[in-house]
Design a protein around this motif. Structure first.
Motif, PDB file in Angstrom:
ATOM      1  N   MET A 168       0.840  -1.181   0.000  1.00  8.31           N
ATOM      2  CA  MET A 168       0.000   0.000   0.000  1.00  8.31           C
ATOM      3  C   MET A 168       0.893   1.256   0.000  1.00  8.31           C
ATOM      4  SD  MET A 168      -3.036   0.846   2.659  1.00  8.31           S
ATOM      5  CE  MET A 168      -2.966  -0.806   3.285  1.00  8.31           C
ATOM      6  N   GLU A 169       0.721   2.078  -1.044  1.00  7.86           N
ATOM      7  CA  GLU A 169       1.569   3.261  -1.142  1.00  7.86           C
ATOM      8  C   GLU A 169       0.944   4.454  -0.431  1.00  7.86           C
ATOM      9  OE1 GLU A 169       2.919   4.681  -5.044  1.00  7.86           O
ATOM     10  OE2 GLU A 169       3.347   2.541  -5.421  1.00  7.86           O
ATOM     11  N   ASN A 170       1.708   5.123   0.411  1.00  5.64           N
ATOM     12  CA  ASN A 170       1.224   6.312   1.144  1.00  5.64           C
ATOM     13  C   ASN A 170      -0.131   6.069   1.790  1.00  5.64           C
ATOM     14  OD1 ASN A 170       3.454   7.648   0.130  1.00  5.64           O
ATOM     15  ND2 ASN A 170       2.310   8.297  -1.701  1.00  5.64           N
ATOM     16  N   ASN A 171      -0.307   4.859   2.334  1.00  6.21           N
ATOM     17  CA  ASN A 171      -1.589   4.501   2.962  1.00  6.21           C
ATOM     18  C   ASN A 171      -2.783   4.672   2.043  1.00  6.21           C
ATOM     19  OD1 ASN A 171      -0.202   3.832   5.177  1.00  6.21           O
ATOM     20  ND2 ASN A 171      -1.296   5.172   6.591  1.00  6.21           N
ATOM     21  N   LYS A 172      -2.566   4.530   0.716  1.00  6.38           N
ATOM     22  CA  LYS A 172      -3.696   4.647  -0.229  1.00  6.38           C
ATOM     23  C   LYS A 172      -3.916   3.296  -0.913  1.00  6.38           C
ATOM     24  CE  LYS A 172      -6.519   6.645  -3.290  1.00  6.38           C
ATOM     25  NZ  LYS A 172      -6.765   7.450  -4.404  1.00  6.38           N
ATOM     26  N   ILE A 173      -5.162   2.905  -0.973  1.00  5.36           N
ATOM     27  CA  ILE A 173      -5.538   1.628  -1.589  1.00  5.36           C
ATOM     28  C   ILE A 173      -6.813   1.849  -2.400  1.00  5.36           C
ATOM     29  CG2 ILE A 173      -6.924   0.811   0.399  1.00  5.36           C
ATOM     30  CD1 ILE A 173      -5.338  -1.946  -0.149  1.00  5.36           C
ATOM     31  N   GLN A 174      -7.138   0.909  -3.294  1.00  8.01           N
ATOM     32  CA  GLN A 174      -8.325   1.156  -4.134  1.00  8.01           C
ATOM     33  C   GLN A 174      -9.620   1.154  -3.316  1.00  8.01           C
ATOM     34  OE1 GLN A 174      -7.246  -1.906  -7.069  1.00  8.01           O
ATOM     35  NE2 GLN A 174      -7.150  -0.293  -8.629  1.00  8.01           N
ATOM     36  N   VAL A 175      -9.789   0.107  -2.466  1.00  2.82           N
ATOM     37  CA  VAL A 175     -11.042   0.034  -1.690  1.00  2.82           C
ATOM     38  C   VAL A 175     -10.746  -0.305  -0.227  1.00  2.82           C
ATOM     39  CG1 VAL A 175     -13.339  -1.043  -1.494  1.00  2.82           C
ATOM     40  CG2 VAL A 175     -12.272  -0.806  -3.747  1.00  2.82           C
ATOM     41  N   ILE A 176     -11.429   0.374   0.681  1.00  3.27           N
ATOM     42  CA  ILE A 176     -11.393   0.021   2.100  1.00  3.27           C
ATOM     43  C   ILE A 176     -12.763  -0.530   2.455  1.00  3.27           C
ATOM     44  CG2 ILE A 176     -11.332   0.944   4.457  1.00  3.27           C
ATOM     45  CD1 ILE A 176      -9.283   3.018   3.449  1.00  3.27           C
ATOM     46  N   VAL A 177     -12.793  -1.699   3.112  1.00  8.82           N
ATOM     47  CA  VAL A 177     -14.050  -2.266   3.591  1.00  8.82           C
ATOM     48  C   VAL A 177     -13.996  -2.245   5.117  1.00  8.82           C
ATOM     49  CG1 VAL A 177     -15.544  -4.295   3.617  1.00  8.82           C
ATOM     50  CG2 VAL A 177     -14.190  -3.791   1.567  1.00  8.82           C
ATOM     51  N   ILE A 178     -15.000  -1.624   5.733  1.00  4.77           N
ATOM     52  CA  ILE A 178     -14.994  -1.510   7.208  1.00  4.77           C
ATOM     53  C   ILE A 178     -15.927  -2.554   7.805  1.00  4.77           C
ATOM     54  CG2 ILE A 178     -15.349   0.025   9.180  1.00  4.77           C
ATOM     55  CD1 ILE A 178     -15.268   2.347   7.050  1.00  4.77           C
TER      56      ILE A 178
ATOM     57  N   GLU B 106      -7.709   4.418  15.056  1.00  6.97           N
ATOM     58  CA  GLU B 106      -7.023   4.854  16.279  1.00  6.97           C
ATOM     59  C   GLU B 106      -5.523   4.987  16.021  1.00  6.97           C
ATOM     60  OE1 GLU B 106      -8.617   1.876  18.908  1.00  6.97           O
ATOM     61  OE2 GLU B 106      -9.664   3.431  20.046  1.00  6.97           O
ATOM     62  N   GLN B 107      -5.019   4.195  15.042  1.00  6.74           N
ATOM     63  CA  GLN B 107      -3.578   4.209  14.762  1.00  6.74           C
ATOM     64  C   GLN B 107      -3.208   5.266  13.722  1.00  6.74           C
ATOM     65  OE1 GLN B 107      -5.504   1.451  14.577  1.00  6.74           O
ATOM     66  NE2 GLN B 107      -4.771   0.075  16.175  1.00  6.74           N
ATOM     67  N   GLU B 108      -3.801   5.161  12.532  1.00  7.49           N
ATOM     68  CA  GLU B 108      -3.433   6.104  11.466  1.00  7.49           C
ATOM     69  C   GLU B 108      -4.578   6.316  10.480  1.00  7.49           C
ATOM     70  OE1 GLU B 108      -0.124   4.412   9.132  1.00  7.49           O
ATOM     71  OE2 GLU B 108      -0.491   2.556  10.231  1.00  7.49           O
ATOM     72  N   ASN B 109      -4.339   7.172   9.494  1.00  2.51           N
ATOM     73  CA  ASN B 109      -5.351   7.426   8.468  1.00  2.51           C
ATOM     74  C   ASN B 109      -5.035   6.590   7.230  1.00  2.51           C
ATOM     75  OD1 ASN B 109      -6.193   9.304  10.277  1.00  2.51           O
ATOM     76  ND2 ASN B 109      -5.615  11.094   9.058  1.00  2.51           N
ATOM     77  N   TYR B 110      -6.085   6.125   6.578  1.00  2.12           N
ATOM     78  CA  TYR B 110      -5.923   5.395   5.316  1.00  2.12           C
ATOM     79  C   TYR B 110      -6.798   6.070   4.268  1.00  2.12           C
ATOM     80  CZ  TYR B 110      -3.938   1.612   8.148  1.00  2.12           C
ATOM     81  OH  TYR B 110      -3.169   0.884   8.999  1.00  2.12           O
ATOM     82  N   TYR B 111      -6.339   6.028   3.009  1.00  2.00           N
ATOM     83  CA  TYR B 111      -7.093   6.676   1.934  1.00  2.00           C
ATOM     84  C   TYR B 111      -7.470   5.644   0.874  1.00  2.00           C
ATOM     85  CZ  TYR B 111      -5.524  10.770   4.339  1.00  2.00           C
ATOM     86  OH  TYR B 111      -5.314  11.697   5.332  1.00  2.00           O
ATOM     87  N   SER B 112      -8.579   5.912   0.179  1.00  2.65           N
ATOM     88  CA  SER B 112      -9.006   4.967  -0.862  1.00  2.65           C
ATOM     89  C   SER B 112      -9.896   5.679  -1.871  1.00  2.65           C
ATOM     90  CB  SER B 112      -9.785   3.817  -0.228  1.00  2.65           C
ATOM     91  OG  SER B 112     -10.965   4.315   0.356  1.00  2.65           O
ATOM     92  N   ASP B 113     -10.109   4.991  -3.009  1.00  2.00           N
ATOM     93  CA  ASP B 113     -11.036   5.536  -4.009  1.00  2.00           C
ATOM     94  C   ASP B 113     -12.468   5.313  -3.546  1.00  2.00           C
ATOM     95  OD1 ASP B 113      -9.037   6.350  -5.787  1.00  2.00           O
ATOM     96  OD2 ASP B 113      -8.805   4.285  -6.521  1.00  2.00           O
ATOM     97  N   ILE B 114     -12.691   4.167  -2.897  1.00  2.00           N
ATOM     98  CA  ILE B 114     -14.044   3.829  -2.432  1.00  2.00           C
ATOM     99  C   ILE B 114     -13.959   3.248  -1.029  1.00  2.00           C
ATOM    100  CG2 ILE B 114     -16.024   2.265  -2.787  1.00  2.00           C
ATOM    101  CD1 ILE B 114     -15.564   2.451  -5.737  1.00  2.00           C
ATOM    102  N   VAL B 115     -14.926   3.605  -0.186  1.00  2.00           N
ATOM    103  CA  VAL B 115     -15.069   2.968   1.133  1.00  2.00           C
ATOM    104  C   VAL B 115     -16.394   2.211   1.132  1.00  2.00           C
ATOM    105  CG1 VAL B 115     -15.442   3.395   3.602  1.00  2.00           C
ATOM    106  CG2 VAL B 115     -13.703   4.718   2.370  1.00  2.00           C
ATOM    107  N   ILE B 116     -16.334   0.954   1.556  1.00  2.00           N
ATOM    108  CA  ILE B 116     -17.579   0.186   1.720  1.00  2.00           C
ATOM    109  C   ILE B 116     -17.820   0.038   3.221  1.00  2.00           C
ATOM    110  CG2 ILE B 116     -18.750  -2.024   1.315  1.00  2.00           C
ATOM    111  CD1 ILE B 116     -17.213  -2.286  -1.309  1.00  2.00           C
TER     112      ILE B 116
END
Ligand SMILES: Cc1cc2nc3c(=O)[nH]c(=O)nc-3n(C[C@H](O)[C@H](O)[C@H](O)COP(=O)(O)OP(=O)(O)OC[C@H]3O[C@@H](n4cnc5c(N)ncnc54)[C@H](O)[C@@H]3O)c2cc1C
Length: 431
Positions: free
Chosen positions: A1-11, A145-155
């Motif tokens: 994962m580059e710079n904490n960015k990924i295509q999709v984050i699923v929570i 709680e740890q860090e921020n993550y970025y994505s194109d889409i969050v589910i």
């Protein structure tokens, strides 16, 4: 994962989140599945049984490979009055693949996550998502709680009390009438005793829905599932009825368990687990908005539960899969706008998820309106019918029949059953 960015984050790594993650990973997309629990399933509970059809579509070999407990081939409806009970029991002896299997969520959810990881998904347990990162109205990531993550889409697949869907502006505060509070205990019993009590062989199991008795005149129901060496037994009650009752749910559960017909099922069993959880019951009328720029909501977080047929995990899996398929299209087009994500809404509408929720959009209100008939009158009369039929006394039979007929007429059951009949017919013909 580059710079904490990924295509999709699923929570959330429940049935809906795992379905999204595995579908995206199989399509070759980069997906991060985030779960607050130490392990998937640690925080989860259900009745419960998973349904074969939708489960097999995601996990084709689950029957052979997953940690399932028993094939549910016996379905019971148990009606209680104050002291007695009547049981309708259906058992299938066909060779077809059973329609559902009991599972233990801590084992099952973990197994599903393992499959998603094998397919290429990243998994982050012990990670609580605190809030979404929203920029110019578009969801672009999450704060943990740890860090921020970025994505194109969050589910968003974080379950019934989805604070994140609320933060995204997809839904409002959940209403008391839209949820039931459920408590469950798991009872350990030797395998053979479970099989004797339910007339089962070693691979097969039973599920039951229980109404009336201590749960009468409330939107409340008991449930029971047999596992390999345990029985899951619980009750659910709508939050507004619980408030009116002014009784703690656990006290109601104790009362329920002490009914003679329930007590005999769990006799000599040892309680090994206690848990509680809510079920969204609002259905079609309370569904939130399902997508916005950069975000979609699935499963319980989107109220996708069919409370008439007790289906939750299957709709969660299906919605998770359809949201993921939409995300694949969006990634390929590099268009994460609400307009493009509306494909998810379209797919849901064409699936059984929305079709079934629409069929039952007024069912909960209808049941609530007729709750006394369903949970008190029917169990009372049904128990009395059997008592009359089998009670050999010195009273002549025509006298016994006359009294029972008078009781039926006085109860108004025939008149009270007309709306139920019409309602059921309507469900068959209305499109
Ligand atoms: C008592 C009871 C009995 C039921 N019986 C059945 C049954 O027999 N059959 C059936 O099909 N359905 C049943 N259901 C319904 C079924 O359990 C749900 O519909 C289904 O679990 C929904 O799946 P989900 O993935 O949407 O949500 P969940 O299963 O609730 O999963 C949500 C996940 O998100 C995680 N999470 C939440 N917030 C965060 C956060 N901020 N950050 C990170 N992770 C987070 C949670 O820890 C959890 O793992 C039952 C439910 C209950 C309560």
């Amino acid at each position: 994962m580059e710079n904490n960015k990924i295509q999709v984050i699923v929570i959330g790594a429940g049935p809906s989140g795992c379905a999204s993650a595995i579908t995206l990973a199989r399509a070759g997309k980069k997906v991060l599945l985030i779960e607050r629990g130490d392990n998937a399933g640690d925080k989860n509970m259900f009745g419960g049984a998973i349904f074969t059809q939708q489960t097999k579509e995601l996990y084709p070999n689950f029957i052979e490979e997953a940690p399932i407990e028993r094939a549910i081939i016996q379905h019971q409806i148990i009606m209680l009055n104050d002291n007695d009970s009547i049981k309708f029991s259906y058992k299938t002896n066909s060779n077809e693949i059973p329609n559902s299997y009991s599972v233990i969520r801590s084992k099952w959810d973990n197994w599903c996550v393992e499959q998603a990881i094998k397919a290429g998904a990243y998994f982050a347990p012990k990670t609580l998502v605190k809030e979404l990162i929203i920029e110019n109205g578009k969801v672009i990531g999450i704060k943990t709680e740890q860090e921020n993550y970025y994505s194109d889409i969050v589910i968003i697949a974080d379950g019934v009390n989805s604070l994140l869907a609320k933060q995204a502006g997809l839904r409002n505060e959940i209403k008391d009438s839209d949820v039931t509070v459920n408590i469950k205990e798991v009872f350990k019993l030797p395998k053979e005793k479970i099989e004797d009590r339910f007339l089962l062989d070693s691979a097969n199991g039973a599920g039951a829905k229980i109404l009336g008795g201590p749960l009468k005149n409330m939107f409340s129901m008991g449930f029971l599932y047999t596992n390999k060496e345990t029985i899951s037994l619980g009750i659910g009650i709508s939050l507004d009825d619980l408030k009116k009752l002014k009784m703690k749910p656990y006290d109601l559960f104790e009362k329920f368990k002490s009914h003679p017909s329930i007590a005999s099922i769990i006799k000599d069993a040892k309680i090994i687990e206690y848990s509680s959880h809510m079920i969204p019951e609002g259905g079609y009328n309370s569904m939130p908005k399902l997508y916005k720029d950069g975000v979609m909501v699935v499963g319980d977080a989107a109220m996708l539960v069919n409370n008439v047929h007790f289906e939750g995990t299957n709709l969660a899996m299906l919605s998770g899969k359809l949201a993921a398929e939409t995300a694949v299209v969006a990634i390929n087009k590099q268009d994460f706008s609400s307009k493009n994500l509306s494909l998810y809404g379209k797919k849901l509408k064409e699936s059984i998820v929305i079709k079934d929720l629409k069929t039952h959009k007024n069912s909960v209100d209808f049941v609530k309106k007729h709750i006394n008939t369903i949970t008190e009158l029917y169990p009372d009369l049904a128990c009395e019918f059997f008592r009359v039929l089998h009670n050999a006394s010195n009273e002549p039979k025509n006298e016994v029949y006359r009294k029972f007929l008078f009781r039926i007429l006085k109860s108004g059951v025939i008149f009270k059953s007309i709306p139920l009949g019409i309602f059921a017919m309507e469900k068959c013909i209305k499109r």
